[in-house]
Design a protein around this motif. Structure first.
Motif, mmCIF file in Angstrom:
data_model
loop_
_atom_site.group_PDB
_atom_site.id
_atom_site.type_symbol
_atom_site.label_atom_id
_atom_site.label_comp_id
_atom_site.label_asym_id
_atom_site.label_seq_id
_atom_site.Cartn_x
_atom_site.Cartn_y
_atom_site.Cartn_z
ATOM 1 N N GLU A 73 -5.770 0.395 -2.522
ATOM 2 C CA GLU A 73 -6.214 1.713 -2.233
ATOM 3 C C GLU A 73 -6.517 2.007 -0.699
ATOM 4 O O GLU A 73 -6.737 0.953 -0.029
ATOM 5 N N THR A 131 -2.264 -5.882 -8.057
ATOM 6 C CA THR A 131 -2.672 -4.745 -7.684
ATOM 7 C C THR A 131 -2.573 -4.447 -6.200
ATOM 8 O O THR A 131 -3.148 -4.926 -5.386
ATOM 9 N N HIS A 145 0.944 -1.137 -0.128
ATOM 10 C CA HIS A 145 -0.023 0.013 0.075
ATOM 11 C C HIS A 145 0.693 1.342 0.066
ATOM 12 O O HIS A 145 0.433 2.334 -0.753
ATOM 13 N N LYS A 202 -7.473 -10.281 -9.492
ATOM 14 C CA LYS A 202 -7.135 -8.829 -9.554
ATOM 15 C C LYS A 202 -5.743 -8.515 -8.409
ATOM 16 O O LYS A 202 -5.166 -7.755 -8.497
ATOM 17 N N TRP A 203 -5.768 -9.258 -7.401
ATOM 18 C CA TRP A 203 -4.941 -9.043 -6.311
ATOM 19 C C TRP A 203 -3.540 -9.616 -6.632
ATOM 20 O O TRP A 203 -2.748 -9.584 -5.766
ATOM 21 N N ASN A 224 2.357 1.519 -3.359
ATOM 22 C CA ASN A 224 1.283 1.561 -4.319
ATOM 23 C C ASN A 224 1.964 0.688 -5.482
ATOM 24 O O ASN A 224 1.744 1.126 -6.834
ATOM 25 N N SER A 225 2.681 -0.177 -5.236
ATOM 26 C CA SER A 225 3.190 -1.238 -6.083
ATOM 27 C C SER A 225 3.467 -2.484 -5.505
ATOM 28 O O SER A 225 3.970 -2.567 -4.230
ATOM 29 N N HIS A 285 3.352 -7.095 -5.396
ATOM 30 C CA HIS A 285 2.352 -8.255 -5.516
ATOM 31 C C HIS A 285 2.034 -8.753 -4.319
ATOM 32 O O HIS A 285 2.735 -9.472 -3.494
ATOM 33 N N THR A 294 -1.349 -14.030 -13.200
ATOM 34 C CA THR A 294 -1.552 -12.659 -13.764
ATOM 35 C C THR A 294 -2.641 -12.724 -14.845
ATOM 36 O O THR A 294 -3.552 -11.610 -14.715
#
Length: 279
Positions: A264, A261, A29, A257-258, A32-33, A35, A187
């Motif tokens: 947020e 990503t 978090h 998705k995770w 912001n990058s 796995h 992915t």
């Protein structure tokens, strides 16, 4: 399965896994990058190894007789960085620099600059190939330590992984204890849609490996499988560890998705609340 961990030890490892999962979420978090899904899923494997099974010395990361660990699924650095920092290989404060320019904690493991990292990985298939080569070196030098390798299931779609499998069989590398982090997600989606791997156990057996299949989020099963692997002489071991991608955070579990990503703010807050409740 026979009770291998005493209740207090099991509880301590479970609590440690929750702490590590919180660090993973926080690192990704903040940066912001990164796995997050695969790191959360593999946490129990890495915690069992570093806090219970492996011989290693945080105060001497170059100790010659240490067990080696190779994160072949190299994009899942959040889990190994969190564990190494918590063990004392480098300050916890360094986790704040994850994926920052100039940091020694880059997106993939880089052995020359990060204390506790035994092999640089990232290109998929490279880690298991490196690991079995290192293990042959250990055999040649008559060393008794083990080489632990964690591969992703999407990763072993790479042909290089199967060349490594043949190599380890040829040289009877019983000092290799490897895992496939079998979460069925990569992915691009479900691994069985992209390039089917099942039946996976007989595949590895046909390459001459001892193969076990376990719940890779069950610490008792992990410890039991490694104990059995150490009893095997004359061949390497592959442990197919069935895991849940995003383990520990309900809305991340089994959601592709995770894979890569970052959460947020709201997702981060919700994830941390769930993990706090778990502790």
């Amino acid at each position: 399965m026979t009770q291998l961990l005493e209740e207090n030890t099991l509880k301590a490892l479970q609590n440690k896994a929750l702490e590590i999962r919180k660090e993973i979420i926080t690192m990704v978090h903040r940066a912001n990058s990164g796995h997050v899904g695969g790191s959360l899923g593999a946490t129990d494997l890495v915690v069992a190894l570093y806090y219970h099974l492996m011989n290693h010395r945080p105060d001497n990361s170059d100790w010659e007789d240490r067990d080696r660990f190779v994160l072949s699924k190299g994009h899942c650095t959040p889990v190994i960085y969190a564990v190494l920092a918590d063990c004392g290989y480098f300050p916890m404060e360094d986790l704040k620099s994850f994926r920052r320019p100039g940091s020694h904690l880059q997106g993939h493991p880089y052995q020359p600059i990060t204390p506790g990292i035994d092999a640089s990985t990232g290109t998929l298939g490279l880690g298991i190939s490196t690991g079995v080569g290192m293990a042959l070196g250990g055999k040649i030098r008559n060393k008794s330590h083990y080489y632990y390798i964690i591969c992703g299931d999407g990763e072993i779609q790479e042909g290089q992984a199967w060349e490594a499998a043949m190599f380890a069989n040829k040289y009877k590398l019983d000092n290799v204890i490897a895992f496939v982090d079998r979460n069925y997600l990569q992915t691009d989606g479900n691994s069985e849609d992209i390039m089917p791997l099942d039946p996976l156990k007989p595949k590895w057996e046909s390459f001459g490996w001892q193969v076990m299949e376990i719940d890779g989020n069950d610490l008792q099963q992990i410890v039991g499988a490694v104990g059995k692997a150490k009893e095997m002489k004359g061949k390497p071991t592959m442990i197919i560890a069935n895991t849940i991608k995003g383990k520990g955070v309900s809305f991340m579990e089994n959601v592709v998705k995770w894979h890569g990503t970052p959460p947020e703010n709201k997702d981060f807050e919700n994830a941390m609340k769930e993990l706090d409740h778990g502790i």
